[in-house]
Design an enzyme around this catalytic site. Structure first.
Site, PDB file in Angstrom:
ATOM      1  N   LYS A 175       0.839  -1.205   0.000  1.00  0.00           N
ATOM      2  CA  LYS A 175       0.000   0.000   0.000  1.00  0.00           C
ATOM      3  C   LYS A 175       0.873   1.254   0.000  1.00  0.00           C
ATOM      4  CE  LYS A 175      -3.718  -2.615   2.113  1.00  0.00           C
ATOM      5  NZ  LYS A 175      -4.438  -3.072   3.289  1.00  0.00           N
ATOM      6  N   GLN A 229      -5.082  -1.635   9.559  1.00  0.00           N
ATOM      7  CA  GLN A 229      -4.899  -2.965   8.973  1.00  0.00           C
ATOM      8  C   GLN A 229      -5.452  -4.052   9.900  1.00  0.00           C
ATOM      9  OE1 GLN A 229      -3.819  -3.557   5.873  1.00  0.00           O
ATOM     10  NE2 GLN A 229      -3.936  -5.768   6.079  1.00  0.00           N
ATOM     11  N   ASP A 270     -11.500   2.186   3.695  1.00  0.00           N
ATOM     12  CA  ASP A 270     -11.843   0.758   3.628  1.00  0.00           C
ATOM     13  C   ASP A 270     -13.344   0.544   3.425  1.00  0.00           C
ATOM     14  OD1 ASP A 270      -9.791  -1.173   3.802  1.00  0.00           O
ATOM     15  OD2 ASP A 270      -9.371  -0.589   5.873  1.00  0.00           O
TER      16      ASP A 270
END
Ligand code: GUN
Length: 290
Positions: free
Chosen positions: A54, A98, A123
């Site tokens: 990422k 995460q 997200d």
């Protein structure tokens, strides 16, 4: 039957290139570039690889990326404070926590996700965005992997309307949101999970099977109808090799199309994260064209 291989990697590269051009345009106009903050707690090796990818893609595109690698024993309050600080930061457009979190924090995962501003929720995990997705309102931020799967199906002109789709795995990250997206596109969706009594009963009747379990080679040829489309979201290690949920080799010549692992859905997840970061930036800055 000829089996088409649905490569996500090439599509992801195209998306990344397009965003790169947009960032260059922003810079040329003297505007701020988008910023993504990524929080990683602990030392999970797979998570480290995903997070590095990422950051690497942010760098390639020209986004600012802010890395928070916190120790395994970080407590809930420290994390919540960090998220609240990032919510206020002008230069941060997206916040990604995460998952999975270390064991001790796991039951608090959703409380932490709830504390991320829905406007920075790249997200698409915040209940506000989940709600918009469920209603079928496109104004929310959509979760990256399901969004990538829909992009892939659309790109390869695989229609879902009126089709029987079986989703294997009912996680909040993939299984549930992809099921909702498919229903919104008028597919007839069956969802299997660990308590499903007979998974093959559902996979064998499906026109499209999407598997997101992380169980290597769970899906075998005899579970899939001839000519079906198979989307493999799993990624795990088997005898030292990266494999998906699907026994890929056995499907060749049997199904009409299949995604490979690696190089299928995975790269699209990262590309969609970049798209979501840009989308959050555009909304926050009230920019209409880049
Ligand atoms: N862990 C596995 N996939 C994801 C994802 O898409 N987002 C976050 N935050 N964690 C993950």
């Amino acid at each position: 039957m000829e089996t088409k291989i649905l490569y996500g990697r090439d599509l992801a590269k195209e998306i990344v290139e397009k965003i790169k051009t947009k960032v260059k345009n922003l810079k040329d106009k003297g505007l701020r570039v988008p910023g993504l903050a990524v929080i990683l707690v602990g030392n999970d090796p797979a998570s480290k690889i995903y997070v590095n990818k990422k950051h690497q893609t942010c760098k390639e595109i020209g986004f600012n990326s802010f890395s928070y690698n916190l120790p395994e024993d970080t407590n809930f309050l420290r994390l919540k404070e960090l998220i609240e600080e990032l919510n206020e930061r002008e230069d941060v457009d997206g916040i990604l926590l995460q998952l999975p979190l270390p064991e001790k924090l796991r039951e608090k995962s959703y409380e932490l996700i709830y504390s991320i501003s829905p406007l920075k929720d790249v997200d698409g995990f915040h209940p506000y965005n989940v709600g918009l997705l469920t209603i079928g309102d496109d104004r929310g931020i959509k979760p990256c992997t399901p969004k990538g799967i829909m992009y892939l199906l659309n790109h390869y002109d695989i229609k879902v309307e009126g089709k029987d789709v079986t989703v294997v795995g009912a996680s909040n990250i993939v299984g549930k949101p992809i099921s909702i997206m498919l229903i919104n596109k008028m597919a007839t969706v069956s969802v299997c999970h660990i308590k499903t009594r007979c998974v093959p009963e559902f996979t064998a009747k499906a026109d499209i099977v999407i598997s997101a379990t992380g169980v290597p080679h769970l899906i075998k040829k005899d579970m899939i109808k001839e000519g079906a489309v198979v989307i493999d979201v799993g990624i795990s290690r088997l005898n030292g090799k990266i494999v998906g949920d699907v026994d890929f080799e056995s499907m060749l010549g049997h199904v009409s199309a299949i995604t490979p692992v690696p190089g299928g859905v995975g790269p699209l997840t990262v590309a969609m994260l970049m798209e979501n970061t840009l989308e959050c930036y555009v909304r926050r800055e009230n920019i209409y064209s880049i």
